[in-house]
Design a protein around this motif. Structure first.
Motif, PDB file in Angstrom:
ATOM      1  N   ASP A  95       0.826  -1.216   0.000  1.00  0.00           N
ATOM      2  CA  ASP A  95       0.000   0.000   0.000  1.00  0.00           C
ATOM      3  C   ASP A  95       0.857   1.260   0.000  1.00  0.00           C
ATOM      4  OD1 ASP A  95       1.022  -0.047   2.540  1.00  0.00           O
ATOM      5  OD2 ASP A  95      -0.895   0.132   3.582  1.00  0.00           O
ATOM      6  N   PHE A  96       2.150   1.087  -0.295  1.00  0.00           N
ATOM      7  CA  PHE A  96       3.115   2.190  -0.377  1.00  0.00           C
ATOM      8  C   PHE A  96       3.413   2.836   0.975  1.00  0.00           C
ATOM      9  CE2 PHE A  96       0.907   2.197  -4.563  1.00  0.00           C
ATOM     10  CZ  PHE A  96       1.973   1.726  -5.321  1.00  0.00           C
ATOM     11  N   ARG A  97       3.168   2.125   2.048  1.00  0.00           N
ATOM     12  CA  ARG A  97       3.487   2.624   3.379  1.00  0.00           C
ATOM     13  C   ARG A  97       4.676   1.865   3.951  1.00  0.00           C
ATOM     14  NH1 ARG A  97       1.414   5.707   1.222  1.00  0.00           N
ATOM     15  NH2 ARG A  97      -0.651   6.651   1.399  1.00  0.00           N
ATOM     16  N   CYS A  98       5.325   2.504   4.924  1.00  0.00           N
ATOM     17  CA  CYS A  98       6.494   1.889   5.544  1.00  0.00           C
ATOM     18  C   CYS A  98       6.072   0.880   6.609  1.00  0.00           C
ATOM     19  CB  CYS A  98       7.362   2.977   6.181  1.00  0.00           C
ATOM     20  SG  CYS A  98       8.775   2.333   7.099  1.00  0.00           S
ATOM     21  N   GLY A  99       6.624  -0.314   6.534  1.00  0.00           N
ATOM     22  CA  GLY A  99       6.264  -1.361   7.478  1.00  0.00           C
ATOM     23  C   GLY A  99       6.876  -1.188   8.855  1.00  0.00           C
ATOM     24  N   ILE A 100       7.881  -0.306   8.972  1.00  0.00           N
ATOM     25  CA  ILE A 100       8.525  -0.099  10.278  1.00  0.00           C
ATOM     26  C   ILE A 100       8.549   1.397  10.641  1.00  0.00           C
ATOM     27  CG2 ILE A 100       9.948  -2.174  10.107  1.00  0.00           C
ATOM     28  CD1 ILE A 100      12.316  -0.270   9.389  1.00  0.00           C
ATOM     29  N   HIS A 101       7.553   2.126  10.183  1.00  0.00           N
ATOM     30  CA  HIS A 101       7.550   3.587  10.347  1.00  0.00           C
ATOM     31  C   HIS A 101       7.821   4.023  11.791  1.00  0.00           C
ATOM     32  CE1 HIS A 101       6.604   7.741   9.547  1.00  0.00           C
ATOM     33  NE2 HIS A 101       5.744   7.739  10.537  1.00  0.00           N
ATOM     34  N   ARG A 102       7.196   3.376  12.747  1.00  0.00           N
ATOM     35  CA  ARG A 102       7.366   3.762  14.144  1.00  0.00           C
ATOM     36  C   ARG A 102       8.668   3.258  14.747  1.00  0.00           C
ATOM     37  NH1 ARG A 102       1.308   3.126  16.879  1.00  0.00           N
ATOM     38  NH2 ARG A 102       0.241   4.568  15.443  1.00  0.00           N
ATOM     39  N   ARG A 103       9.374   2.392  14.018  1.00  0.00           N
ATOM     40  CA  ARG A 103      10.620   1.822  14.548  1.00  0.00           C
ATOM     41  C   ARG A 103      11.835   2.199  13.698  1.00  0.00           C
ATOM     42  NH1 ARG A 103       7.770  -2.739  13.609  1.00  0.00           N
ATOM     43  NH2 ARG A 103       9.566  -3.736  12.581  1.00  0.00           N
ATOM     44  N   LEU A 104      11.693   3.188  12.845  1.00  0.00           N
ATOM     45  CA  LEU A 104      12.766   3.521  11.915  1.00  0.00           C
ATOM     46  C   LEU A 104      14.099   3.776  12.618  1.00  0.00           C
ATOM     47  CD1 LEU A 104      10.864   5.769   9.346  1.00  0.00           C
ATOM     48  CD2 LEU A 104      12.073   3.637   8.832  1.00  0.00           C
ATOM     49  N   ARG A 105      14.075   4.569  13.675  1.00  0.00           N
ATOM     50  CA  ARG A 105      15.324   4.891  14.362  1.00  0.00           C
ATOM     51  C   ARG A 105      15.906   3.680  15.082  1.00  0.00           C
ATOM     52  NH1 ARG A 105      17.491   9.913  15.271  1.00  0.00           N
ATOM     53  NH2 ARG A 105      16.576  11.484  13.913  1.00  0.00           N
ATOM     54  N   THR A 106      15.064   2.910  15.726  1.00  0.00           N
ATOM     55  CA  THR A 106      15.566   1.740  16.446  1.00  0.00           C
ATOM     56  C   THR A 106      16.058   0.663  15.483  1.00  0.00           C
ATOM     57  OG1 THR A 106      13.336   0.789  16.586  1.00  0.00           O
ATOM     58  CG2 THR A 106      14.076   2.147  18.432  1.00  0.00           C
ATOM     59  N   GLU A 107      15.535   0.662  14.258  1.00  0.00           N
ATOM     60  CA  GLU A 107      15.965  -0.322  13.255  1.00  0.00           C
ATOM     61  C   GLU A 107      17.174   0.180  12.461  1.00  0.00           C
ATOM     62  OE1 GLU A 107      14.769  -3.322  12.537  1.00  0.00           O
ATOM     63  OE2 GLU A 107      12.965  -3.406  13.779  1.00  0.00           O
ATOM     64  N   GLY A 108      17.645   1.396  12.764  1.00  0.00           N
ATOM     65  CA  GLY A 108      18.833   1.922  12.096  1.00  0.00           C
ATOM     66  C   GLY A 108      18.585   2.806  10.895  1.00  0.00           C
ATOM     67  N   PHE A 109      17.302   3.110  10.611  1.00  0.00           N
ATOM     68  CA  PHE A 109      16.967   3.934   9.446  1.00  0.00           C
ATOM     69  C   PHE A 109      16.770   5.402   9.852  1.00  0.00           C
ATOM     70  CE2 PHE A 109      16.028  -0.311   8.043  1.00  0.00           C
ATOM     71  CZ  PHE A 109      16.313  -0.316   6.679  1.00  0.00           C
ATOM     72  N   GLN A 110      17.749   5.949  10.538  1.00  0.00           N
ATOM     73  CA  GLN A 110      17.665   7.342  10.978  1.00  0.00           C
ATOM     74  C   GLN A 110      17.531   8.284   9.789  1.00  0.00           C
ATOM     75  OE1 GLN A 110      20.456   8.636  14.022  1.00  0.00           O
ATOM     76  NE2 GLN A 110      20.793  10.558  12.910  1.00  0.00           N
ATOM     77  N   GLY A 111      18.186   7.955   8.692  1.00  0.00           N
ATOM     78  CA  GLY A 111      18.130   8.807   7.504  1.00  0.00           C
ATOM     79  C   GLY A 111      16.716   9.013   6.993  1.00  0.00           C
ATOM     80  N   CYS A 112      15.871   8.005   7.137  1.00  0.00           N
ATOM     81  CA  CYS A 112      14.481   8.126   6.680  1.00  0.00           C
ATOM     82  C   CYS A 112      13.709   9.140   7.521  1.00  0.00           C
ATOM     83  CB  CYS A 112      13.783   6.769   6.747  1.00  0.00           C
ATOM     84  SG  CYS A 112      14.454   5.539   5.606  1.00  0.00           S
ATOM     85  N   THR A 113      14.046   9.240   8.794  1.00  0.00           N
ATOM     86  CA  THR A 113      13.331  10.156   9.675  1.00  0.00           C
ATOM     87  C   THR A 113      13.774  11.599   9.470  1.00  0.00           C
ATOM     88  OG1 THR A 113      14.904  10.013  11.527  1.00  0.00           O
ATOM     89  CG2 THR A 113      13.185   8.321  11.396  1.00  0.00           C
ATOM     90  N   VAL A 114      14.893  11.782   8.795  1.00  0.00           N
ATOM     91  CA  VAL A 114      15.408  13.120   8.524  1.00  0.00           C
ATOM     92  C   VAL A 114      14.898  13.654   7.190  1.00  0.00           C
ATOM     93  CG1 VAL A 114      17.520  14.440   8.058  1.00  0.00           C
ATOM     94  CG2 VAL A 114      17.472  12.765   9.914  1.00  0.00           C
ATOM     95  N   TYR A 115      14.746  12.780   6.225  1.00  0.00           N
ATOM     96  CA  TYR A 115      14.388  13.188   4.861  1.00  0.00           C
ATOM     97  C   TYR A 115      13.025  13.867   4.797  1.00  0.00           C
ATOM     98  CZ  TYR A 115      13.357  12.867  -0.142  1.00  0.00           C
ATOM     99  OH  TYR A 115      13.029  13.153  -1.437  1.00  0.00           O
ATOM    100  N   ASP A 116      12.943  14.910   3.978  1.00  0.00           N
ATOM    101  CA  ASP A 116      11.687  15.625   3.742  1.00  0.00           C
ATOM    102  C   ASP A 116      11.649  15.999   2.264  1.00  0.00           C
ATOM    103  OD1 ASP A 116       9.406  17.136   3.761  1.00  0.00           O
ATOM    104  OD2 ASP A 116      10.201  18.763   4.990  1.00  0.00           O
ATOM    105  N   CYS A 117      10.587  15.636   1.576  1.00  0.00           N
ATOM    106  CA  CYS A 117      10.492  15.914   0.135  1.00  0.00           C
ATOM    107  C   CYS A 117       9.887  17.276  -0.158  1.00  0.00           C
ATOM    108  CB  CYS A 117       9.705  14.819  -0.568  1.00  0.00           C
ATOM    109  SG  CYS A 117       7.914  14.872  -0.243  1.00  0.00           S
ATOM    110  N   PHE A 118       9.495  18.018   0.875  1.00  0.00           N
ATOM    111  CA  PHE A 118       8.857  19.332   0.708  1.00  0.00           C
ATOM    112  C   PHE A 118       7.560  19.240  -0.106  1.00  0.00           C
ATOM    113  CE2 PHE A 118      13.425  20.288   1.152  1.00  0.00           C
ATOM    114  CZ  PHE A 118      13.391  21.131   2.247  1.00  0.00           C
ATOM    115  N   GLY A 119       6.929  18.084  -0.085  1.00  0.00           N
ATOM    116  CA  GLY A 119       5.664  17.915  -0.806  1.00  0.00           C
ATOM    117  C   GLY A 119       5.831  17.469  -2.246  1.00  0.00           C
ATOM    118  N   ALA A 120       7.077  17.215  -2.649  1.00  0.00           N
ATOM    119  CA  ALA A 120       7.321  16.808  -4.038  1.00  0.00           C
ATOM    120  C   ALA A 120       6.738  15.435  -4.346  1.00  0.00           C
ATOM    121  CB  ALA A 120       8.821  16.799  -4.326  1.00  0.00           C
TER     122      ALA A 120
END
Length: 261
Positions: free
Chosen positions: A40-65
């Motif tokens: 469904d195009f959603r992240c399966g670990i959205h609430r655990r991104l930082r604990t799973e090591g995906f800190q970069g995902c929590t920083v990224y912002d597309c500015f609505g692009a």
């Protein structure tokens, strides 16, 4: 100019590349879906991104692009349902993100009263960039984004100068400075020019950054606990997300306090 993941086809989870590092636990090629992207195009670990090591995902912002490309440029046709469009869709995303970033800065500049004399030019520039975001994928891929950035940057620079002139006295000019790990606790940086400064892991606890120009400044792991960034110029959510802060950190009203603070 805010990301709306509900109306995006998980483009940042596919189009972008990342390498195993402190920000990501694995390598991923551009155009390859992240292993955690659901159907469904959603992240399966959205609430655990930082604990799973995906800190970069929590920083990224597309500015609505992301939603602009998904719903406007490609008319709501997703890359799974229309695989023939996938390559162009992924290539358009970074172009659109740059344009939306410019829209974000121009929109803020138009709220700055000291730069009123520039508002007509800023509005014209905003209309031009907005028009470009609504062109087709082929036109976007042929666009000379650097040229448009240069024109907009000249306006933003003058806007910054007029606005920062409100701060009396000589203002610090640290544009592009290497301030990696700098000890700036409690520093008076009001009205400072910190454009493009490298503030990685800098100690900015309790620092006064009001009316400082922060466009492009690198705040990765910078300590902003207790710092005052109200009224700072061109600070983005991405920069804030990359830093460390607390309940005492004062942010512009347009930005959200990160959950990890």
């Amino acid at each position: 100019m805010r990301a709306d993941c509900e109306n995006c086809f998980g483009l940042c989870c596919v189009a972008l590349t990342f390498s195993a590092s402190a920000d990501f636990p694995v390598d991923k090629e551009a155009g390859k879906p992240c292993r955690h992207l659901r159907t469904d195009f959603r992240c399966g670990i959205h609430r655990r991104l930082r604990t799973e090591g995906f800190q970069g995902c929590t920083v990224y912002d597309c500015f609505g692009a992301g939603q602009k490309v998904s719903q406007i440029t490609f008319g709501g046709r997703d890359w799974r349902g229309d695989p023939g469009s996938a390559e162009r869709m992924f290539a358009v995303l970074p172009v659109m993100r740059q344009l939306h970033e410019l829209l974000r800065y121009l929109t803020e500049a138009l709220t700055l009263e000291p730069a009123r004399q520039l508002h007509a030019g800023l509005r014209d520039a905003l209309d031009v960039i907005e028009g470009l975001t609504r062109t087709g994928p082929d036109a976007l891929l042929e666009l000379d984004v650097a040229a448009h950035r240069g024109e907009v940057n000249a306006l933003l620079l003058r806007t910054s100068e007029l606005t920062r002139a409100q701060v009396r006295g000589r203002k610090k000019n640290r544009r592009g400075a290497d301030l990696f790990g700098a000890r700036l606790k409690g520093a008076d940086l009001r009205g400072a020019d910190l454009r493009g400064a490298y503030l990685i892991a800098a100690d900015l606890r309790g620092a006064d950054l009001r009316l400082a120009d922060l466009i492009g400044a690198d705040f990765r792991d910078a300590d902003l606990r207790g710092a005052d960034l109200t009224g700072s110029l061109f600070l983005t959510q991405t920069q804030v997300n990359a830093a460390k802060g607390d309940s005492a950190t004062k942010l512009p009203p347009s930005l959200t306090r990160p959950a990890h603070w």
